[in-house]
Scaffold this motif. Structure first.
Motif, PDB file in Angstrom:
ATOM      1  N   MET A 169       0.773  -1.084  -0.092  1.00  0.00           N
ATOM      2  CA  MET A 169      -0.167   0.024   0.024  1.00  0.00           C
ATOM      3  C   MET A 169       0.891   1.138   0.107  1.00  0.00           C
ATOM      4  SD  MET A 169      -3.040  -1.194   2.676  1.00  0.00           S
ATOM      5  CE  MET A 169      -4.048   0.334   2.576  1.00  0.00           C
ATOM      6  N   GLY A 170       2.214   1.027   0.085  1.00  0.00           N
ATOM      7  CA  GLY A 170       3.069   2.174  -0.175  1.00  0.00           C
ATOM      8  C   GLY A 170       3.604   3.151   1.193  1.00  0.00           C
ATOM      9  N   PHE A 171       2.930   2.259   2.377  1.00  0.00           N
ATOM     10  CA  PHE A 171       3.496   3.010   3.620  1.00  0.00           C
ATOM     11  C   PHE A 171       5.042   2.753   3.836  1.00  0.00           C
ATOM     12  CE2 PHE A 171      -0.324   4.158   5.381  1.00  0.00           C
ATOM     13  CZ  PHE A 171      -1.310   3.216   5.092  1.00  0.00           C
ATOM     14  N   PRO A 172       5.850   3.588   4.414  1.00  0.00           N
ATOM     15  CA  PRO A 172       7.257   3.617   4.590  1.00  0.00           C
ATOM     16  C   PRO A 172       7.470   2.636   5.815  1.00  0.00           C
ATOM     17  CG  PRO A 172       6.548   5.735   5.147  1.00  0.00           C
ATOM     18  CD  PRO A 172       5.349   5.144   4.706  1.00  0.00           C
ATOM     19  N   LEU A 173       8.349   1.807   5.598  1.00  0.00           N
ATOM     20  CA  LEU A 173       8.896   0.627   6.349  1.00  0.00           C
ATOM     21  C   LEU A 173       8.694   0.949   7.905  1.00  0.00           C
ATOM     22  CD1 LEU A 173       9.510  -2.349   6.720  1.00  0.00           C
ATOM     23  CD2 LEU A 173      11.986  -1.722   6.025  1.00  0.00           C
ATOM     24  N   ASP A 174       9.300   2.139   8.247  1.00  0.00           N
ATOM     25  CA  ASP A 174       9.355   2.244   9.966  1.00  0.00           C
ATOM     26  C   ASP A 174       7.838   2.855  10.212  1.00  0.00           C
ATOM     27  OD1 ASP A 174      11.173   5.380   9.516  1.00  0.00           O
ATOM     28  OD2 ASP A 174       9.251   4.654   8.697  1.00  0.00           O
ATOM     29  N   PHE A 175       6.921   2.799   9.373  1.00  0.00           N
ATOM     30  CA  PHE A 175       5.693   3.628   9.721  1.00  0.00           C
ATOM     31  C   PHE A 175       4.650   2.137  10.247  1.00  0.00           C
ATOM     32  CE2 PHE A 175       3.135   7.122  10.158  1.00  0.00           C
ATOM     33  CZ  PHE A 175       1.732   6.598   9.879  1.00  0.00           C
ATOM     34  N   PHE A 176       5.177   1.043   9.857  1.00  0.00           N
ATOM     35  CA  PHE A 176       4.326  -0.142  10.188  1.00  0.00           C
ATOM     36  C   PHE A 176       3.911  -0.226  11.785  1.00  0.00           C
ATOM     37  CE2 PHE A 176       5.907  -2.980   6.307  1.00  0.00           C
ATOM     38  CZ  PHE A 176       5.711  -1.868   5.474  1.00  0.00           C
ATOM     39  N   PRO A 177       5.014  -0.145  12.393  1.00  0.00           N
ATOM     40  CA  PRO A 177       4.507  -0.416  13.927  1.00  0.00           C
ATOM     41  C   PRO A 177       3.389   0.843  14.417  1.00  0.00           C
ATOM     42  CG  PRO A 177       6.758  -0.215  13.880  1.00  0.00           C
ATOM     43  CD  PRO A 177       6.159   0.206  12.510  1.00  0.00           C
ATOM     44  N   VAL A 178       3.381   1.828  13.687  1.00  0.00           N
ATOM     45  CA  VAL A 178       2.327   3.119  13.763  1.00  0.00           C
ATOM     46  C   VAL A 178       0.992   2.441  13.497  1.00  0.00           C
ATOM     47  CG1 VAL A 178       1.652   5.421  13.302  1.00  0.00           C
ATOM     48  CG2 VAL A 178       3.834   4.913  13.709  1.00  0.00           C
ATOM     49  N   LEU A 179       0.895   1.637  12.504  1.00  0.00           N
ATOM     50  CA  LEU A 179      -0.358   1.169  11.872  1.00  0.00           C
ATOM     51  C   LEU A 179      -0.788   0.111  12.569  1.00  0.00           C
ATOM     52  CD1 LEU A 179       0.814   0.971   8.089  1.00  0.00           C
ATOM     53  CD2 LEU A 179      -0.810   2.478   9.058  1.00  0.00           C
ATOM     54  N   PHE A 180       0.131  -0.477  13.623  1.00  0.00           N
ATOM     55  CA  PHE A 180      -0.522  -1.309  14.940  1.00  0.00           C
ATOM     56  C   PHE A 180      -0.987  -0.673  15.713  1.00  0.00           C
ATOM     57  CE2 PHE A 180       0.845  -5.723  16.535  1.00  0.00           C
ATOM     58  CZ  PHE A 180      -0.132  -5.837  17.600  1.00  0.00           C
ATOM     59  N   ALA A 181      -0.409   0.329  16.242  1.00  0.00           N
ATOM     60  CA  ALA A 181      -0.593   1.203  17.485  1.00  0.00           C
ATOM     61  C   ALA A 181      -1.883   1.775  17.279  1.00  0.00           C
ATOM     62  CB  ALA A 181       0.447   2.116  17.669  1.00  0.00           C
ATOM     63  N   VAL A 182      -2.035   2.493  16.154  1.00  0.00           N
ATOM     64  CA  VAL A 182      -3.399   3.236  15.851  1.00  0.00           C
ATOM     65  C   VAL A 182      -4.569   2.470  16.297  1.00  0.00           C
ATOM     66  CG1 VAL A 182      -4.820   4.205  14.154  1.00  0.00           C
ATOM     67  CG2 VAL A 182      -2.484   5.073  14.198  1.00  0.00           C
ATOM     68  N   PRO A 183      -4.821   1.071  15.534  1.00  0.00           N
ATOM     69  CA  PRO A 183      -5.997   0.564  15.884  1.00  0.00           C
ATOM     70  C   PRO A 183      -5.901  -0.074  17.499  1.00  0.00           C
ATOM     71  CG  PRO A 183      -4.662  -0.578  14.488  1.00  0.00           C
ATOM     72  CD  PRO A 183      -4.127   0.610  14.529  1.00  0.00           C
ATOM     73  N   ARG A 184      -4.768  -0.351  17.982  1.00  0.00           N
ATOM     74  CA  ARG A 184      -4.503  -1.033  19.444  1.00  0.00           C
ATOM     75  C   ARG A 184      -5.120  -0.155  20.335  1.00  0.00           C
ATOM     76  NH1 ARG A 184      -2.273  -5.754  20.999  1.00  0.00           N
ATOM     77  NH2 ARG A 184      -3.356  -6.774  19.193  1.00  0.00           N
ATOM     78  N   VAL A 185      -4.851   1.326  20.235  1.00  0.00           N
ATOM     79  CA  VAL A 185      -5.494   2.240  20.963  1.00  0.00           C
ATOM     80  C   VAL A 185      -6.939   1.470  21.499  1.00  0.00           C
ATOM     81  CG1 VAL A 185      -6.359   4.717  21.215  1.00  0.00           C
ATOM     82  CG2 VAL A 185      -4.083   4.205  20.443  1.00  0.00           C
TER      83      VAL A 185
END
Ligand code: SDX
Length: 402
Positions: free
Chosen positions: A345-361
């Motif tokens: 989907m084009g997200f930068p590699l180091d942004f992946f953990p952020v994509l985990f944190a957002v929903p896990r909130v």
């Protein structure tokens, strides 16, 4: 510390609370949110509706869902002052470190956040005012999670921040804030929006994983939920936990091609390398989320094109699943192979953990609310230890020491 014994390393078999939120059967590979199988929710629900279910324990009526969505959307906006905070990071700051700091930053100006400091009474059964404050902070944190993440993304590209139109879905608004470059009537690709929403839903909660435990341990001192969520982000950031989705891709890139998989497997068995994306403290057969991730990946690759890393990932999966070393240790793929979808989907590699944190909130807040309104009030989490250090001895002045 008489009578105490150390629970197996890493809380291996230690239950610290009773909870009504998420059920996991690690032997059978079952995951249910408030009793609903994850497979049904992934197919029929969406992340924000599932967020309501996790937090309040029931699927919302149309009106409840409308109001919840309105509140979360309303609280999505971040104070203009935050711009200076985000722009203060160096150009190459890791977005997960930025997000962790950003939640603590939020707590710095929501003064009512800390009831024990502001003298506001804590929740007592039937006290509507304190329950309303708890819920307002939940709307704020879920709404702002996407905005803070998008700001962490855009600040690194030197782009201004944008506010999405309110008709977009929770995940659609997030993609808008991430990708909007000023085009007229920008709307996210519906297939990618749906795929990301399914991944958000899959990541929403997972009972007492390391980061959720961190949030509850922190919040048990009655600090505000923003600081507790910041602590959860710090725990999730690690490569053994949420940081694994970034580590999986770095691992696949380092392997390079399917031909190199056998040598990599040997290195893992000699403990020279780690097989990220495999293994789980609880799941000992399979992580039910991994099957939904696979199906979602097929949908995404139809739009984005297939990623060559997938060949290496499949070769690694097949090799590990029939290798006695991994079979004996019950190591199966976990949810963190979703990094292949984020990459497509084009997200930068180091942004992946952020994509985990957002929903896990969402899951962290569901557990926080459960703790804040529990019968008998909040007890600080203060485990004990078994002391194995030196027995009593007397101080010797430095001149007489060897
Ligand atoms: C998540 O807890 C949750 O619910 C987390 C999560 C959630 O939604 O919140 O599901 C999300 O964090 C998933 C996990 C992401 N992490 C990774 O993919 C990193 C790689 N996995 C490993 O680090 C490990 O499997 C853990 C951390 C996930 C679990 O570790 P445990 O339960 O402490 O297991 P262990 O280390 O005791 O392993 C048992 C054996 C050991 O071998 P022996 O010492 O007995 O010979 O299995 C081996 C381990 O060395 N092992 C692995 C391995 N994972 C475990 N060997 C090679 N590669 C691996 N990935």
């Amino acid at each position: 510390t008489k009578g105490l014994r150390v629970s197996d390393k890493g809380f291996l078999n230690t239950a610290v609370i009773q909870s009504e939120i998420t059920y996991i059967d690690g032997e059978a590979g079952i995951l249910r949110y408030r009793g609903y199988p994850i497979e049904q929710l992934a197919l029929k629900s969406n992340h924000l509706e599932t967020a309501y279910l996790l937090i309040y324990g029931v699927l919302p009526s149309k009106e409840q869902y409308h109001n919840f969505r309105l509140e979360v959307t309303r609280h999505r906006v971040v104070h203009a002052d935050a711009e200076g905070f985000f722009r203060s990071f160096r150009y190459d700051a890791h977005p997960m470190a930025i997000l962790t700091s950003a939640f603590a930053y939020l707590g710095s100006y929501y003064s009512e956040a800390n009831p024990s400091l502001q003298g506001q009474k804590l929740y007592t059964k039937g006290d509507a005012e304190s329950l309303e404050m708890i819920d307002r902070q939940i709307y704020r944190l879920i709404g702002k999670a996407t905005t803070l993440a998008a700001m962490a993304y855009r600040v690194r590209q030197g782009r201004e921040f944008v506010i999405p139109p309110s008709h977009l879905s929770y995940t659609g608004s997030f993609l808008y804030m991430m990708d909007h470059m000023g085009e007229e009537n920008y709307t996210p690709n519906p297939v990618l929006e749906k795929a990301l929403d399914v991944l958000f839903l899959l990541h929403a909660d997972h009972e007492l994983n390391a980061s959720c435990t961190t949030v509850l341990q922190t919040a048990s001192s009655l600090v505000d939920p923003y600081s507790a969520i910041a602590a959860g982000c710090a725990s999730l950031y690690g490569p053994l936990h949420g940081g694994a989705n970034e580590a999986v891709i770095r691992m696949l890139i380092s392997i390079g091609s399917p031909e190199n998989v056998p040598a990599f497997i040997q290195a893992v068995k000699k403990r020279e390398k780690t097989l990220s994306g495999f293994g789980h403290r609880v799941y000992k057969t399979s992580d039910p989320r991994s099957f939904i991730v696979r199906k979602t990946a097929d949908e995404v690759f139809k739009v984005t094109g297939r990623d060559a890393l997938l060949d290496t990932a499949m070769a690694l999966h097949d090799a590990a699943m029939k290798d006695e070393y991994f079979v004996r240790r019950k190591l199966a793929p976990n949810v963190d192979f979703c990094g292949l979808i984020y990459r497509a989907m084009g997200f930068p590699l180091d942004f992946f953990p952020v994509l985990f944190a957002v929903p896990r909130v969402v899951g962290w807040l569901a557990h926080w609310r459960q703790m804040m309104i529990q019968e008998g009030g909040v007890k600080i989490w203060r485990p004990r230890q078994v002391y194995v250090g030196p027995s009593k001895r007397d101080y010797e002045p430095i001149d007489s020491r060897a």
